[in-house]
Design an enzyme around this catalytic site. Structure first.
Site, PDB file in Angstrom:
ATOM      1  N   ASP A 237       0.876  -1.172   0.000  1.00  0.00           N
ATOM      2  CA  ASP A 237       0.000   0.000   0.000  1.00  0.00           C
ATOM      3  C   ASP A 237       0.913   1.221   0.000  1.00  0.00           C
ATOM      4  OD1 ASP A 237      -2.103  -1.725   0.245  1.00  0.00           O
ATOM      5  OD2 ASP A 237      -2.621  -1.199   2.299  1.00  0.00           O
ATOM      6  N   ASP A 404     -13.339  -4.183  -0.986  1.00  0.00           N
ATOM      7  CA  ASP A 404     -13.043  -3.811   0.406  1.00  0.00           C
ATOM      8  C   ASP A 404     -14.296  -4.038   1.250  1.00  0.00           C
ATOM      9  OD1 ASP A 404     -10.393  -2.796  -0.158  1.00  0.00           O
ATOM     10  OD2 ASP A 404     -11.367  -1.100  -1.134  1.00  0.00           O
TER      11      ASP A 404
HETATM   12  O1  1PR Z   1     -10.888   2.887  -4.827  1.00  0.00           O
HETATM   13  O2  1PR Z   1     -10.048   2.208  -7.047  1.00  0.00           O
HETATM   14  O3  1PR Z   1      -9.068   4.170  -5.883  1.00  0.00           O
HETATM   15  O4  1PR Z   1      -8.643   1.885  -5.087  1.00  0.00           O
HETATM   16  C1  1PR Z   1      -8.065   2.136  -3.852  1.00  0.00           C
HETATM   17  C2  1PR Z   1      -7.321   0.896  -3.434  1.00  0.00           C
HETATM   18  O5  1PR Z   1      -6.598   1.198  -2.247  1.00  0.00           O
HETATM   19  C3  1PR Z   1      -8.235  -0.272  -3.107  1.00  0.00           C
HETATM   20  O6  1PR Z   1      -7.708  -1.461  -3.672  1.00  0.00           O
HETATM   21  C4  1PR Z   1      -8.216  -0.370  -1.585  1.00  0.00           C
HETATM   22  O7  1PR Z   1      -8.243  -1.733  -1.165  1.00  0.00           O
HETATM   23  C5  1PR Z   1      -6.880   0.246  -1.240  1.00  0.00           C
HETATM   24  N1  1PR Z   1      -6.910   0.960   0.042  1.00  0.00           N
HETATM   25  C6  1PR Z   1      -7.473   2.159   0.276  1.00  0.00           C
HETATM   26  N2  1PR Z   1      -7.255   2.533   1.562  1.00  0.00           N
HETATM   27  C7  1PR Z   1      -6.539   1.562   2.138  1.00  0.00           C
HETATM   28  C8  1PR Z   1      -6.038   1.557   3.499  1.00  0.00           C
HETATM   29  O8  1PR Z   1      -5.426   0.588   3.973  1.00  0.00           O
HETATM   30  N3  1PR Z   1      -6.292   2.640   4.213  1.00  0.00           N
HETATM   31  N4  1PR Z   1      -5.614  -0.562   1.319  1.00  0.00           N
HETATM   32  C9  1PR Z   1      -6.305   0.565   1.168  1.00  0.00           C
HETATM   33  C10 1PR Z   1      -6.229  -1.658   1.763  1.00  0.00           C
HETATM   34  C11 1PR Z   1      -5.750  -3.855   1.833  1.00  0.00           C
HETATM   35  C12 1PR Z   1      -4.563  -4.526   1.357  1.00  0.00           C
HETATM   36  C13 1PR Z   1      -3.709  -5.138   2.411  1.00  0.00           C
HETATM   37  C14 1PR Z   1      -4.318  -6.443   2.856  1.00  0.00           C
HETATM   38  C15 1PR Z   1      -3.333  -7.384   3.521  1.00  0.00           C
HETATM   39  N5  1PR Z   1      -5.966  -2.662   1.026  1.00  0.00           N
HETATM   40  O9  1PR Z   1      -3.826  -3.630   0.670  1.00  0.00           O
HETATM   41  O10 1PR Z   1      -2.550  -5.293   1.718  1.00  0.00           O
HETATM   42  O11 1PR Z   1      -5.388  -6.207   3.750  1.00  0.00           O
HETATM   43  O12 1PR Z   1      -2.864  -6.825   4.695  1.00  0.00           O
HETATM   44  P1  1PR Z   1      -2.316  -7.736   5.877  1.00  0.00           P
HETATM   45  O13 1PR Z   1      -1.647  -8.914   5.241  1.00  0.00           O
HETATM   46  O14 1PR Z   1      -1.317  -6.876   6.570  1.00  0.00           O
HETATM   47  O15 1PR Z   1      -3.485  -8.100   6.733  1.00  0.00           O
HETATM   48  P2  1PR Z   1      -9.713   2.849  -5.711  1.00  0.00           P
END
Ligand code: 1PR
Length: 558
Positions: A237, A404
């Protein structure tokens, strides 16, 4: 004579990956830019990515189709990748336009009775004839293939060089005869094995690249199990920290800011967590054997990604050192720049593909598109959504939808809402106290979990498959960063309502969690972030754990 290597780019699809691979291997090349260039080429690679019809139409409109056929018939070395192999065939059921008909057999679609289509992942290419190639795992991503069936498709079988089994179907994974070498897989995205294959072809003197195998194609029967491996994906991320640098961050249930703890200083509490530099981490994960990498621009919904040059620069630099598939997500939607210039989602995606992405991932836009589809009451989209326009140009395998979801707890005795059929009942003996005996459904969110929609994960999964998504990445806001393990109920639910490959994400806390998700569900891939970034568990450790339990994984490291 010095080799004059040309690459054919028909104008759609990610050809940057091949260019990066050749540069890494030290080969120089020129792009074919006009029909005359075919006369100067002494070797030609056609890295066709995308859809058969788009490839043929673009070649035609640029006046390149006939010169390509003449080049191949001239006997000079030709290497076709994916669509670059498929165009050699007579036809494809994907397209009304015929192919070059050098191989007089059709390309047809995989059946999806008992497997997901497209095939995405690493599979073995088994040599049919005595060759000096070692059997290896390569990266495949395709819905259509040349079936290996000597009785029905004798011409194709005579060209077959290697075969591969997907589900119960055996298909031709490479063809080789005379000056022509064609591979269904992507050597430029197949790590060490793929780079070695390309390098070997390019370093063999051109006159010796011509081979004429004489053999009678054997009858093959499918093995009880195919050799497609489960994929392990590392996700980064990415966002700007408070100092303005692009960093890899990681949240707990999507909150990426440091918490105030008794030991935290005023400076660290509330700051964006910084777990490293995106390109350096991407390179580390590639070298450690990650099967794919994912870069998510997590705050891109706030501004225009086309103006986000640092993120594009990160993608470009990552693609130069990573030779497995790279998915880029965040902000892929129609946007308007501050100066009023509009950009379509397709333009945004194209910028990422040109920078070296192999797939793009859409989250918020996918939710809005499915809401629109459901509101229209139609069974198909109107062709205007981001998923549809990108899938049309680049093929559905290049479009990932990232979900999500978030649990909505309800009282199972009284709940009478529209998602009754999707209710999950938590076990009374669940090791997770918070869910013991509870019931919930999964709602979709947008803007990184900031907005909750009245749309269930099943509605979303079904809708995006109709619109043209090639893969679904299932995150879980409840499990993200918790280390409690993947949400198997959620993953099973999504799996039950789609035929496209599904990637499990969120919650991995130890190597055994990957085993649990692959043993407990039919998911094709599993992704983690935090445990890899913090160095708690390595990618090799995860794969060892899976291999020791009989789960097929690719063990190569770069
Ligand atoms: O809505 O098309 O602009 O896409 C935004 C993208 O950013 C989406 O794919 C959304 O999942 C991601 N996103 C937005 N905010 C967050 C955040 O964390 N605040 N990331 C985020 C969340 C989750 C995964 C993470 C897994 C594994 N994405 O990225 O890598 O949950 O984590 P872990 O193994 O540590 O549990 P758009």
């Amino acid at each position: 004579m010095n080799q004059k290597l040309y690459l054919l780019d028909y104008g759609a699809g990610n050809v940057q990956s091949l260019a990066n691979s050749l540069t890494k291997l030290g080969h120089t090349f020129t792009w074919i830019s006009s029909p005359e260039d075919f006369n100067h080429a002494t070797s030609l690679i056609f890295p066709g990515v995308g859809a058969f019809e788009t490839a043929i139409q673009n070649l035609k409109s640029k006046g390149l189709l006939e010169p390509l056929k003449q080049y191949i018939q001239s006997g000079k070395p030709y290497f076709g990748i994916c669509i670059g192999m498929q165009v050699l065939f007579q036809s494809s059921t994907e397209s009304p336009s015929p192919g070059l008909d050098i191989i007089h057999s059709p390309i047809t679609r995989f059946h999806d009775d008992n497997k997901t289509v497209p095939q995405i992942g690493w599979n073995a290419a088994d040599p049919l004839i005595e060759t000096s190639e070692n059997p290896a795992y390569y990266y495949f991503v395709h819905s259509y293939c040349a079936k290996y069936d000597p009785k029905t498709y004798s011409s194709a079988a005579e060209w077959a060089y290697t075969t591969t089994q997907y589900g119960d179907e055996i298909f031709i994974s490479s063809v080789r005869k005379g000056n022509v070498f064609g591979v269904q897989f992507h050597p430029e995205k197949s790590g060490k094995a793929g780079l070695a294959l390309l390098d070997k072809w390019l370093r063999t003197p051109e006159s010796e690249r011509v081979i004429t195998p004489t053999f009678t194609p054997p009858t093959l029967t499918p093995k009880p199990k195919h050799s497609l491996t489960k994929r392990i994906i590392a996700c980064m991320d990415v966002r700007t920290n408070d100092e303005g640098d692009l960093v890899v961050t990681k949240g707990d249930q999507y909150d990426v800011r440091e918490k105030a703890t008794p030991s935290s200083t005023v400076k660290t509490a509330g700051a964006v967590r910084n777990l490293g530099k995106p390109v350096a981490l991407a390179s580390t994960y590639y070298n450690a054997g990650a099967d794919e990498l994912c870069l998510l621009n997590i705050t891109s919904f706030r501004h225009s990604p086309l103006q986000d040059q640092p993120m594009l620069a990160v993608v470009r630099a990552a693609a130069e050192c990573v030779f497995v598939p790279l998915t880029i997500g965040g902000g892929i939607k129609d946007t308007v720049d501050p100066d009023g210039t509009p950009h379509s989602a397709l333009e945004v995606a194209s910028a990422y593909f040109r920078a070296g992405a192999d797939k793009v991932s859409l989250a918020s836009e996918a939710v809005y598109a499915v809401e629109k589809l459901l509101a229209s009451g139609n069974e198909k989209g109107d062709g205007t959504s981001a998923i549809e326009t990108i899938a049309h140009a680049y093929g559905r395998q290049a479009v990932v939808v990232s979900i999500d979801p978030k649990r909505v707890y309800v009282d199972p005795e009284t709940y009478d809402g529209p998602f009754k059929d999707e209710l999950v009942h938590g076990k009374f003996d669940s090791p997770i106290e918070a869910e013991r005996g509870k019931a919930w459904w999964y709602t979709c969110t947008t803007s990184g979990g900031r907005q909750t929609r009245n749309l269930s994960v099943c509605q979303l999964a079904k809708g995006v498959e109709i619109l043209g998504a090639g893969e679904i990445l299932v995150n879980s806001i409840d499990r993200d960063g918790t280390g409690l393990g993947f949400d198997l109920d959620l993953i099973k639910l999504v799996k039950s309502c789609t035929k496209v490959p599904v990637v499990a994400s969120s919650g991995a806390g130890k190597a055994e969690h990957f085993l649990t998700v692959f043993e407990g569900t039919d998911v094709e891939a599993a992704l983690a972030a935090g445990i890899f970034h913090r160095g708690e568990v390595g990618i090799g450790e995860v794969k060892e754990c899976l291999k020791n339990s009989g789960i097929g994984v690719r063990m190569d490291v770069a």
